[in-house]
Design a protein around this motif. Structure first.
Motif, PDB file in Angstrom:
ATOM      1  N   ALA A   1     -10.760  -9.386  -8.538  1.00 31.10           N
ATOM      2  CA  ALA A   1      -9.462  -9.698  -9.140  1.00 31.10           C
ATOM      3  C   ALA A   1      -9.622 -10.158 -10.596  1.00 31.10           C
ATOM      4  O   ALA A   1      -8.710  -9.980 -11.414  1.00 31.10           O
ATOM      5  CB  ALA A   1      -8.743 -10.764  -8.318  1.00 31.10           C
ATOM      6  N   ARG A   2     -10.792 -10.730 -10.895  1.00 30.55           N
ATOM      7  CA  ARG A   2     -11.035 -11.192 -12.275  1.00 30.55           C
ATOM      8  C   ARG A   2     -10.917 -10.046 -13.274  1.00 30.55           C
ATOM      9  O   ARG A   2     -10.478 -10.233 -14.395  1.00 30.55           O
ATOM     10  CB  ARG A   2     -12.438 -11.796 -12.388  1.00 30.55           C
ATOM     11  N   GLU A   3     -11.305  -8.848 -12.833  1.00 31.63           N
ATOM     12  CA  GLU A   3     -11.203  -7.666 -13.688  1.00 31.63           C
ATOM     13  C   GLU A   3      -9.754  -7.407 -14.089  1.00 31.63           C
ATOM     14  O   GLU A   3      -9.463  -6.759 -15.081  1.00 31.63           O
ATOM     15  CB  GLU A   3     -11.675  -6.454 -12.874  1.00 31.63           C
ATOM     16  N   TYR A   4      -8.839  -7.885 -13.261  1.00 31.52           N
ATOM     17  CA  TYR A   4      -7.405  -7.665 -13.488  1.00 31.52           C
ATOM     18  C   TYR A   4      -6.725  -8.932 -14.009  1.00 31.52           C
ATOM     19  O   TYR A   4      -5.505  -9.051 -13.927  1.00 31.52           O
ATOM     20  CB  TYR A   4      -6.736  -7.205 -12.174  1.00 31.52           C
ATOM     21  N   ASP A   5      -7.509  -9.892 -14.509  1.00 30.51           N
ATOM     22  CA  ASP A   5      -6.980 -11.179 -14.985  1.00 30.51           C
ATOM     23  C   ASP A   5      -6.092 -11.838 -13.947  1.00 30.51           C
ATOM     24  O   ASP A   5      -5.010 -12.337 -14.252  1.00 30.51           O
ATOM     25  CB  ASP A   5      -6.135 -10.981 -16.269  1.00 30.51           C
ATOM     26  N   PHE A   6      -6.526 -11.775 -12.704  1.00 27.82           N
ATOM     27  CA  PHE A   6      -5.652 -12.258 -11.631  1.00 27.82           C
ATOM     28  C   PHE A   6      -6.361 -13.342 -10.820  1.00 27.82           C
ATOM     29  O   PHE A   6      -7.307 -13.064 -10.098  1.00 27.82           O
ATOM     30  CB  PHE A   6      -5.269 -11.080 -10.725  1.00 27.82           C
ATOM     31  N   PRO A   7      -5.902 -14.583 -10.938  1.00 21.27           N
ATOM     32  CA  PRO A   7      -6.523 -15.630 -10.121  1.00 21.27           C
ATOM     33  C   PRO A   7      -6.008 -15.590  -8.681  1.00 21.27           C
ATOM     34  O   PRO A   7      -4.795 -15.598  -8.464  1.00 21.27           O
ATOM     35  CB  PRO A   7      -6.091 -16.936 -10.815  1.00 21.27           C
ATOM     36  N   THR A   8      -6.891 -15.501  -7.728  1.00 17.81           N
ATOM     37  CA  THR A   8      -6.480 -15.425  -6.310  1.00 17.81           C
ATOM     38  C   THR A   8      -6.424 -16.852  -5.757  1.00 17.81           C
ATOM     39  O   THR A   8      -7.367 -17.346  -5.141  1.00 17.81           O
ATOM     40  CB  THR A   8      -7.486 -14.584  -5.508  1.00 17.81           C
ATOM     41  N   ARG A   9      -5.289 -17.516  -5.983  1.00 13.41           N
ATOM     42  CA  ARG A   9      -5.203 -18.946  -5.723  1.00 13.41           C
ATOM     43  C   ARG A   9      -5.285 -19.313  -4.243  1.00 13.41           C
ATOM     44  O   ARG A   9      -5.863 -20.315  -3.877  1.00 13.41           O
ATOM     45  CB  ARG A   9      -3.926 -19.509  -6.360  1.00 13.41           C
ATOM     46  N   PHE A  10      -4.666 -18.485  -3.395  1.00 11.82           N
ATOM     47  CA  PHE A  10      -4.745 -18.781  -1.953  1.00 11.82           C
ATOM     48  C   PHE A  10      -6.194 -18.764  -1.471  1.00 11.82           C
ATOM     49  O   PHE A  10      -6.611 -19.592  -0.668  1.00 11.82           O
ATOM     50  CB  PHE A  10      -3.932 -17.752  -1.146  1.00 11.82           C
ATOM     51  N   ILE A  11      -6.943 -17.770  -1.963  1.00 11.71           N
ATOM     52  CA  ILE A  11      -8.342 -17.645  -1.521  1.00 11.71           C
ATOM     53  C   ILE A  11      -9.134 -18.861  -1.979  1.00 11.71           C
ATOM     54  O   ILE A  11      -9.894 -19.461  -1.208  1.00 11.71           O
ATOM     55  CB  ILE A  11      -8.973 -16.349  -2.089  1.00 11.71           C
ATOM     56  N   GLN A  12      -8.924 -19.256  -3.234  1.00 15.67           N
ATOM     57  CA  GLN A  12      -9.650 -20.407  -3.773  1.00 15.67           C
ATOM     58  C   GLN A  12      -9.303 -21.669  -2.993  1.00 15.67           C
ATOM     59  O   GLN A  12     -10.175 -22.439  -2.603  1.00 15.67           O
ATOM     60  CB  GLN A  12      -9.296 -20.640  -5.257  1.00 15.67           C
ATOM     61  N   LEU A  13      -8.004 -21.869  -2.792  1.00 16.47           N
ATOM     62  CA  LEU A  13      -7.549 -23.085  -2.115  1.00 16.47           C
ATOM     63  C   LEU A  13      -8.077 -23.148  -0.680  1.00 16.47           C
ATOM     64  O   LEU A  13      -8.573 -24.184  -0.229  1.00 16.47           O
ATOM     65  CB  LEU A  13      -6.018 -23.143  -2.131  1.00 16.47           C
ATOM     66  N   ALA A  14      -7.979 -22.010   0.018  1.00 17.04           N
ATOM     67  CA  ALA A  14      -8.482 -21.975   1.402  1.00 17.04           C
ATOM     68  C   ALA A  14      -9.975 -22.287   1.404  1.00 17.04           C
ATOM     69  O   ALA A  14     -10.463 -23.052   2.255  1.00 17.04           O
ATOM     70  CB  ALA A  14      -8.224 -20.609   2.027  1.00 17.04           C
ATOM     71  N   GLY A  15     -10.692 -21.721   0.441  1.00 20.14           N
ATOM     72  CA  GLY A  15     -12.132 -21.992   0.339  1.00 20.14           C
ATOM     73  C   GLY A  15     -12.394 -23.473   0.134  1.00 20.14           C
ATOM     74  O   GLY A  15     -13.236 -24.073   0.805  1.00 20.14           O
ATOM     75  N   GLU A  16     -11.622 -24.081  -0.775  1.00 21.80           N
ATOM     76  CA  GLU A  16     -11.815 -25.521  -1.050  1.00 21.80           C
ATOM     77  C   GLU A  16     -11.578 -26.359   0.198  1.00 21.80           C
ATOM     78  O   GLU A  16     -12.354 -27.254   0.518  1.00 21.80           O
ATOM     79  CB  GLU A  16     -10.833 -25.988  -2.139  1.00 21.80           C
ATOM     80  N   VAL A  17     -10.466 -26.079   0.890  1.00 21.10           N
ATOM     81  CA  VAL A  17     -10.133 -26.874   2.084  1.00 21.10           C
ATOM     82  C   VAL A  17     -11.222 -26.687   3.153  1.00 21.10           C
ATOM     83  O   VAL A  17     -11.732 -27.663   3.719  1.00 21.10           O
ATOM     84  CB  VAL A  17      -8.747 -26.477   2.652  1.00 21.10           C
ATOM     85  N   ASN A  18     -11.584 -25.437   3.396  1.00 20.37           N
ATOM     86  CA  ASN A  18     -12.544 -25.186   4.472  1.00 20.37           C
ATOM     87  C   ASN A  18     -13.920 -25.774   4.165  1.00 20.37           C
ATOM     88  O   ASN A  18     -14.593 -26.308   5.045  1.00 20.37           O
ATOM     89  CB  ASN A  18     -12.629 -23.683   4.765  1.00 20.37           C
ATOM     90  N   VAL A  19     -14.318 -25.707   2.887  1.00 23.42           N
ATOM     91  CA  VAL A  19     -15.626 -26.250   2.492  1.00 23.42           C
ATOM     92  C   VAL A  19     -15.636 -27.781   2.574  1.00 23.42           C
ATOM     93  O   VAL A  19     -16.681 -28.398   2.792  1.00 23.42           O
ATOM     94  CB  VAL A  19     -15.993 -25.741   1.070  1.00 23.42           C
ATOM     95  N   SER A  20     -14.449 -28.386   2.427  1.00 24.12           N
ATOM     96  CA  SER A  20     -14.416 -29.856   2.453  1.00 24.12           C
ATOM     97  C   SER A  20     -14.465 -30.418   3.880  1.00 24.12           C
ATOM     98  O   SER A  20     -14.664 -31.608   4.078  1.00 24.12           O
ATOM     99  CB  SER A  20     -13.155 -30.367   1.748  1.00 24.12           C
ATOM    100  N   MET A  21     -14.259 -29.561   4.881  1.00 28.74           N
ATOM    101  CA  MET A  21     -14.150 -30.072   6.252  1.00 28.74           C
ATOM    102  C   MET A  21     -15.405 -30.799   6.753  1.00 28.74           C
ATOM    103  O   MET A  21     -15.292 -31.856   7.384  1.00 28.74           O
ATOM    104  CB  MET A  21     -13.748 -28.949   7.226  1.00 28.74           C
ATOM    105  N   PRO A  22     -16.601 -30.288   6.494  1.00 29.38           N
ATOM    106  CA  PRO A  22     -17.792 -31.036   6.942  1.00 29.38           C
ATOM    107  C   PRO A  22     -17.830 -32.455   6.365  1.00 29.38           C
ATOM    108  O   PRO A  22     -18.253 -33.400   7.045  1.00 29.38           O
ATOM    109  CB  PRO A  22     -18.959 -30.200   6.424  1.00 29.38           C
ATOM    110  N   TYR A  23     -17.338 -32.646   5.126  1.00 29.73           N
ATOM    111  CA  TYR A  23     -17.321 -33.979   4.510  1.00 29.73           C
ATOM    112  C   TYR A  23     -16.330 -34.877   5.243  1.00 29.73           C
ATOM    113  O   TYR A  23     -16.557 -36.064   5.427  1.00 29.73           O
ATOM    114  CB  TYR A  23     -16.945 -33.887   3.020  1.00 29.73           C
ATOM    115  N   TYR A  24     -15.232 -34.271   5.658  1.00 34.49           N
ATOM    116  CA  TYR A  24     -14.227 -35.010   6.416  1.00 34.49           C
ATOM    117  C   TYR A  24     -14.818 -35.457   7.769  1.00 34.49           C
ATOM    118  O   TYR A  24     -14.666 -36.610   8.180  1.00 34.49           O
ATOM    119  CB  TYR A  24     -12.987 -34.123   6.625  1.00 34.49           C
TER     120      TYR A  24
END
Ligand SMILES: NC(=O)c1ccc[n+]([C@@H]2O[C@H](COP(=O)([O-])OP(=O)(O)OC[C@H]3O[C@@H](n4cnc5c(N)ncnc54)[C@H](O)[C@@H]3O)[C@@H](O)[C@H]2O)c1
Length: 437
Positions: free
Chosen positions: A283-306
């Motif tokens: 998507a970067r090639e199209y100047d398009f930030p994929t916000r849902f993907i980023q956000l889901a990644g952030e939440v899921n990666v934070s779960m072990p810390y939780y």
């Protein structure tokens, strides 16, 4: 050049499967059952030797049919990639991981395509099954194959067909999961569709390889985003004193417009934590930030810390600190009843516990020993699950809700149970020892 369509129709076309892992091996078996002559290719000599000696290397895939195909000479397995030339249809099932910088690592597809190009002959069909970003088949594979001077759609045929799999699912397997297929040209699609129709109950043709590539990513992003949603709501609900699993159960009674997803200690498996980032990168090639993907990644990666915070809190309540505590982790497979530990959040949690001075042990009935992986350095054996060990532990953490566990018995003998999967839902006695996380 023979008539590939006719060879597919009368099943004289030889099917070559490249990459005999979780995806390639069952696919090989499907084409074998459908009656095609087969050649299996892999770069891993241990896998080829295991197959030749009738040894299993993926628990849920039976070895007997492979032995039968080998003994009746319907199947050959080899490390010799020059033999790609002998296959009329070539199906590619090689890995598509991420690099350390979370970018697509396409080296396996590139290498395989180059090997095929060296051996390409008129009349062959090449299908990519590996999950990847839209454009891979046409931008990365096609130019390398056409460099041979052969023309796609006329001399050779190129298609993309993503694999769908649900390990551990007893109702769905390679043969009865509908399969999406897209071709570079109509002639490519026609041949790929004809091939799969012999092996798969329902084949869904789409207008291009890009549509097929993005279809697979949509499916996995949909899971990643929805799992992130329930993971985030779990954290909030527990803070509010509400049981999120009860909420999901109640919401699931809605007969339309709601599909349940279940929270856990993080996101695991070979696909869901990885594939969405293939699209983010493209998507970067199209100047398009994929916000849902980023956000889901952030939440899921934070779960072990939780989960880590919940253990620290629960120990604190019992006037214990994590440092020096004996912790038993139940389950390192990324989901119940399977033996696949790839990208399992259990490793992230074990690593965090170790870094804070806990003494960590694990039990998993499906994974007898741990090999050091990309993100961890454990080399441990599964400890036997006995009353003695349960009593000895300061905390027992349920990270994978395997059916083999007797949760009432575990709670009875443990001092503290951290349950990340709602596995102790039906347990009556000792509920004061259970902490949901
Ligand atoms: N496992 C799943 O549940 C699943 C589901 C859908 C899609 N996929 C996708 O399918 C692809 C394969 O995944 P997998 O789980 O089967 O991986 P895997 O690691 O189990 O198997 C890949 C195999 O390819 C072999 N290999 C590596 N490089 C090779 C090369 N250059 N030539 C020939 N063989 C080579 C490896 O030795 C291995 O046996 C990936 O793109 C993955 O994202 C996997």
């Amino acid at each position: 050049m023979g008539d590939l369509l006719a060879e597919i129709q009368n099943k004289t076309a030889t099917v070559g499967v490249i990459g005999l892992g979780y995806v390639g091996l069952p696919l090989l078996l499907r084409f074998g059952d459908a009656g095609f002559p087969l050649i299996g290719f892999d770069v891993d000599s241990r896998k080829i030797n295991a197959l030749l000696h009738g040894e299993k290397y993926i628990k849920h895939i039976p070895i007997e049919p492979i032995q039968q195909f080998l003994s009746r000479q319907q199947l050959e397995v080899t490390l010799d990639f020059r033999r790609v030339r002998e296959a009329d249809c070539i199906v590619i099932c090689v890995p598509t991981p991420l690099t350390d910088k979370m970018e697509p690592d396409l080296q396996y597809i590139v290498k395989t395509t180059e090997t095929i190009a060296e051996n390409l002959r008129p009349g062959q069909l090449v299908v990519l099954e590996s999950t990847t970003y839209p454009g891979t088949t046409e931008e990365l594979m096609l130019p390398r194959l056409q460099k041979t001077g052969l023309q796609v759609g006329r001399d050779f045929f190129l298609a993309f067909s993503p694999e769908r799999e649900d390990p551990g699912n007893r109702n769905y397997h390679t043969g009865n999961i509908p399969k999406v297929v897209g071709g570079v040209t109509p002639a490519c699609l026609e041949r790929a569709q004809a091939l799969y129709e012999h092996a798969i109950t329902q084949v869904i043709p789409v207008s291009s390889t890009r549509v097929a590539e993005l279809t697979k990513l949509l499916e996995n992003i949909y899971r990643s985003v929805n799992i992130a949603l329930v993971n985030e709501l779990k954290v909030l609900a527990l803070r509010m004193g509400i049981d999120i699993w009860e909420v999901i159960e109640a919401a699931s009674t809605k007969p339309f417009g709601f599909t349940p997803f279940f929270p856990g200690p993080g996101l695991g498996g070979h696909c869901i934590p990885i594939d969405p980032f293939y699209l983010s990168w493209k998507a970067r090639e199209y100047d398009f930030p994929t916000r849902f993907i980023q956000l889901a990644g952030e939440v899921n990666v934070s779960m072990p810390y939780y989960v880590l915070d919940r253990v620290i809190e629960a120990l604190n309540e019992r006037q214990k600190c994590l440092k020096g505590s004996e912790i038993l982790v139940l389950g390192v497979a990324y989901k119940k009843d399977i033996d696949d530990d790839r990208e399992s959040p259990s490793y992230a949690i074990m690593q965090l516990l170790l870094e804070r001075g806990a003494r960590v042990h694990y039990n998993d009935p499906h994974i007898p020993r741990l090999k050091p992986g990309r993100k961890h350095a454990f080399a441990q054996e599964s400890v036997p699950l006995t009353q003695e060990i349960l009593e000895k532990m300061d905390a027992v953490m349920i990270l994978t809700d395997h059916s083999a566990y007797d949760y009432s018995w575990i709670v009875r003998h443990a001092r503290l149970v951290i349950d990340t999967r709602n596995a102790t839902k039906g347990v009556q006695d000792g509920r004061e020892k259970i902490v949901k996380a």
